[in-house]
Write an enzyme that holds these catalytic residues in place. Structure first.
Site, PDB file in Angstrom:
ATOM      1  N   ASP A 168     -40.266 -24.376  78.066  1.00 47.30           N
ATOM      2  CA  ASP A 168     -39.740 -25.731  78.062  1.00 47.30           C
ATOM      3  C   ASP A 168     -38.249 -25.618  77.736  1.00 47.30           C
ATOM      4  O   ASP A 168     -37.780 -24.565  77.273  1.00 47.30           O
ATOM      5  CB  ASP A 168     -40.478 -26.564  77.014  1.00 47.30           C
ATOM      6  CG  ASP A 168     -39.978 -27.985  76.914  1.00 47.30           C
ATOM      7  OD1 ASP A 168     -39.778 -28.619  77.966  1.00 47.30           O
ATOM      8  OD2 ASP A 168     -39.760 -28.461  75.788  1.00 47.30           O
TER       9      ASP A 168
ATOM     10  N   ASP B 228     -41.969 -27.278  72.360  1.00 45.92           N
ATOM     11  CA  ASP B 228     -41.890 -27.994  71.083  1.00 45.92           C
ATOM     12  C   ASP B 228     -42.783 -29.218  71.036  1.00 45.92           C
ATOM     13  O   ASP B 228     -42.976 -29.794  69.968  1.00 45.92           O
ATOM     14  CB  ASP B 228     -40.451 -28.477  70.863  1.00 45.92           C
ATOM     15  CG  ASP B 228     -40.090 -29.617  71.811  1.00 45.92           C
ATOM     16  OD1 ASP B 228     -39.883 -30.750  71.341  1.00 45.92           O
ATOM     17  OD2 ASP B 228     -40.027 -29.390  73.033  1.00 45.92           O
TER      18      ASP B 228
ATOM     19  N   ASP C  42     -35.803 -28.694  76.503  1.00 44.18           N
ATOM     20  CA  ASP C  42     -35.248 -29.554  75.455  1.00 44.18           C
ATOM     21  C   ASP C  42     -35.978 -29.370  74.127  1.00 44.18           C
ATOM     22  O   ASP C  42     -37.207 -29.445  74.058  1.00 44.18           O
ATOM     23  CB  ASP C  42     -35.313 -31.018  75.889  1.00 44.18           C
ATOM     24  CG  ASP C  42     -34.521 -31.247  77.169  1.00 44.18           C
ATOM     25  OD1 ASP C  42     -33.431 -30.670  77.292  1.00 44.18           O
ATOM     26  OD2 ASP C  42     -35.014 -31.990  78.040  1.00 44.18           O
TER      27      ASP C  42
END
Length: 222
Positions: free
Chosen positions: A7, A183, A9
């Site tokens: 991922d 996250d 961001d």
């Protein structure tokens, strides 16, 4: 094949590039500061809560690109990279990517942020393979506000990785080992699909799930 999926961001970056780009357009004078910031922040809270309508958000986020055209938007993004993104890239994140590349893993960034915002960021990390939200474009190359194909969001990330594999004549059965760093609880479907899920700078809900299931937790920026 060994896959290392990331991922972007709050995983490889210590910020949300989509949200930051929106704020950057305000600084450029492309959007009214109060109106845009209120809406941008609301969408971001919906994303964190897992309630975001991705189609509604894309219509909102790409509107300035259509209004200002390809050339002006690309020039603005180059400034965005220099002023916002490159200063935020941490050596520890670059090192993690390089370690997988050196091990012979196929590194792919898989993000729910659109390809206009993220392709130059992936290049800054030295990653050529990017799965992002593809934007429908008019004959002049301007975004229409619609998404082209399957959005790489939630369950769509699994579908898009499968499409990426299929385009190479492969399937999950051909993947010897797969890891995914993320996250966000939004990425639970892909985290559950890979061999090695890594909760990276996880939000509280993902951290709780990772702890319960014995997944590795990596706090990259501490």
């Amino acid at each position: 094949m060994r896959l290392a999926l990331f991922d972007l961001d709050h995983t490889l970056l210590p910020l949300d590039s989509d949200h930051a780009w929106g704020q950057f357009t305000v600084e450029l004078g492309w959007r009214d500061a109060e109106t845009h910031t209120r809406a941008n922040d609301a969408f971001y809270e919906q994303y964190k809560a897992g309630t975001l309508d991705i189609h509604e958000y894309i219509r909102f986020s790409v509107a300035p690109l259509a209004e200002h055209g390809v050339d002006k938007s690309n020039a603005a993004h180059r400034r965005f990279m220099d002023q916002v993104i490159r200063p935020a890239i941490r050596p520890v994140a670059v090192e993690l990517v390089r370690r997988h590349q050196a091990a012979g893993d196929q590194v792919v960034i898989v993000t729910a942020t659109n390809e206009f915002v993220t392709r130059p960021i992936a290049a800054a990390f030295g990653v050529s393979e990017l799965i992002a939200i593809d934007l429908e474009r008019d004959p002049q190359g301007n975004p229409t506000g619609a998404i082209w194909g399957t959005p790489s969001f939630r369950e769509g990330k699994v579908a898009r990785v499968e499409q990426w594999l299929a385009s190479r004549g492969l399937s999950w059965a051909d993947v010897e080992h797969s890891s995914f760093y993320s996250d966000s609880l939004n990425d639970l479907p892909l985290l559950e699909k890979v061999t090695e899920p890594v909760a990276t700078n996880p939000d509280p809900r993902l951290s709780a799930i990772a702890t319960e299931r014995g997944w590795r937790i990596l706090n990259l920026f501490e």
